[in-house]
Design a protein around this motif. Structure first.
Motif, PDB file in Angstrom:
ATOM      1  N   SER A  70       0.668  -1.133   0.397  1.00  0.00           N
ATOM      2  CA  SER A  70       0.485   0.574   0.242  1.00  0.00           C
ATOM      3  C   SER A  70       0.436   1.511  -0.106  1.00  0.00           C
ATOM      4  N   GLU A  78       0.162   3.947   1.728  1.00  0.00           N
ATOM      5  CA  GLU A  78       0.665   4.198   3.025  1.00  0.00           C
ATOM      6  C   GLU A  78       1.666   3.434   3.854  1.00  0.00           C
ATOM      7  N   ASN A  79       1.869   2.133   3.594  1.00  0.00           N
ATOM      8  CA  ASN A  79       3.274   1.499   5.098  1.00  0.00           C
ATOM      9  C   ASN A  79       4.190   2.208   3.632  1.00  0.00           C
TER      10      ASN A  79
END
Length: 498
Positions: free
Chosen positions: A97, A99-100
């Protein structure tokens, strides 16, 4: 000189290239060269019966365990290991992701889920967080001395201790709390020794420490095992490119060698193997471990490497890291626990206490990671570095199991450990040379040589027909290993018009 290296290479167009070693660096170089039609004659010589080097996943405890490389550090777009793992669909969706990939960790190990003191009491979360914040802020400061001509002290360890000593002078707590703070800091020193693959941070040079490039992204693992990466790279290579069980004895370079199968053609390099097989080549990429180079530097190359390259190899440190896997019938930790820290209250980074290793080797452990449960199997993985790690290798599995069972029962208090849950199964993995660092600080038995960027440049600079060695730098792992092997291929790709 004739070749006795097996399959005839033929006299096809393009240079004949040999890669010595099939770790991630060797496989990465082979994959890059195989993509280009200018390099149809490529061989990889591997000393053992398997590829992957320090990447090794095995079935154990009901699932997959990593005996070698464990994480992708900084899984984001700047990391070639992450890019390959994403390409081959080897990671979980959350690890891929956006976000990660944008989480900033500063390259620091995550905080422990729980911290136990050696007296059998829990250390308060607030105190651990306070000491972690102090320690990692100082680690960040050490990176600011890169390319500085007037560093205050030679080594990372000396800098950290100098700063901690100044701050400790202003602590207003009682004596017992101040000692506990120092003990917690000492456990973070142990963590950093594992990260840097060194016995002591006093051995790691301060000025080049900032060469480590910290990438964003929350560290992640391979659900099916890290070895899935090397397996996929191998699958992309021609079937007969890798020759296994071919330990190399000597690399003869800057010569003019011939073989019967290529009359009239001369090769500047001849690779001689332990079994007597010989492989002539135009170019050789050497990706053997730094520890091997240090041990065999005088005999591995003929003629010897130029003095500046030999000095660079001698000046790079290569440390010892070990993993210890402990299996339990029942977990004594909470379901959401990921990392158990052990704090020895009689230790301090500001004091060098000489203890017999047989009585204190386990105090160098950073603690234990909780591995994902496989059915009804529960496993802790301990990490240990340095001389204590080497001493542990001399012990039997039974001795290690007994010592660590006693440690766990001591620090978690007798009534909280699952009595009788410690089984008789302990798996030790001896992974010598798991990190590279640049020496500095304490005098070394190795001859003086260039440090920092100078050592890095000398060890990695191309010198046709020999490129040596493709090494990870300044405590970096598989990502930079791939980058270094990729960098070494570029001059050839340009020379041969690719």
């Amino acid at each position: 000189m004739e070749s006795s290296g097996g399959r005839a290479e033929g006299s096809g167009r393009g240079p004949r290239v040999l890669v010595v070693g099939s770790g991630i660096a060797g496989l990465g170089a082979a994959q890059r060269l195989c993509r280009h039609p200018a390099f149809p004659q490529l061989r990889v010589l591997e000393a053992t019966a398997r590829a992957g080097g320090r990447i090794r996943s095995e079935r154990g405890f009901g699932g997959v365990v990593e005996l070698g490389a464990h994480w992708i550090h900084g899984p984001s777009q700047g990391n070639p290991v992450f890019q390959l793992a994403a390409k081959y669909q080897l990671l979980r969706e959350k690890d891929l992701s956006e976000e990660n990939q944008h989480i900033e960790t500063g390259g620091h190990v995550g905080l422990p889920s729980v911290s136990y003191a050696s007296s059998g009491v829990s250390v308060s979360r607030e105190l651990v967080v306070e000491m972690a914040s102090l320690f990692y802020s100082l680690i960040d400061q050490t990176r600011e001395f890169l390319h500085t001509a007037d560093a205050p002290v030679p080594s990372v360890g000396e800098y950290l201790k100098k700063e901690i000593r100044q701050r400790a002078a202003g602590w207003t707590e009682d004596e017992e709390t101040r000692k506990l703070k120092l003990a917690v800091l000492n456990s973070f020193f142990n963590v950093e020794c594992c990260v840097s693959g060194t016995h002591s941070m006093d051995l790691v040079a301060l000025v080049p420490f900032g060469e480590y490039t910290v990438l964003p992204g929350l560290d992640c693992t391979f659900p099916g095992g890290y070895q899935g990466l090397t397996s996929r790279i191998m699958a992309s290579l021609p079937e007969d490119v890798i020759v296994f069980n071919k330990p190399v004895k000597t690399i003869r370079w800057n010569g003019a060698f011939q073989e019967a199968l290529s009359p009239g053609e001369t090769f500047p390099v001849l690779v001689e193997c332990e079994d007597g097989a010989c492989f002539p080549a135009h170019h050789v990429i050497v990706t053997v471990p730094l520890g091997f180079l240090k041990e065999h530097l005088d005999t591995f190359f003929e003629p010897p490497l130029p003095a500046e390259k030999a000095e660079a190899i001698q000046k790079m440190g290569f440390g010892t890291n070990n993993k210890i896997f402990l299996e339990f019938e029942e977990p004594f930790w909470e379901p959401d626990c990921q990392y158990i820290q052990v704090v020895w209250e009689d230790t301090s980074p500001l004091e060098d206490v000489a203890s017999e290793l047989r009585h204190a080797w386990f105090k160098k452990l950073i603690g234990f990671l909780v591995l994902p449960s496989f059915e009804s199997v529960h496993v802790l993985c301990g990490f240990i570095a340095g001389l204590e790690s080497e001493f542990m290798e001399t012990l039997s599995d039974e001795d290690v199991l007994l010592s660590l069972t006693q440690v766990l029962r001591r620090v978690t208090a007798p009534d909280t450990v699952c009595r009788g849950s410690h089984t008789s199964h302990v798996l030790l993995h001896h992974a010598r040379g798991s990190a590279v660092w640049l020496e500095g600080g304490r005098p070394s038995h190795r001859s003086a040589g260039p440090t920092g960027t100078a050592a890095r440049a000398l060890a990695l600079s191309p010198a046709s027909p020999l490129l040596s060695p493709a090494l990870p730098l300044q405590c970096q792992g598989e990502a930079d290993t791939i980058l270094s092997s990729d960098r070494q291929c570029l001059p050839w790709l340009e020379i041969w018009g690719c």
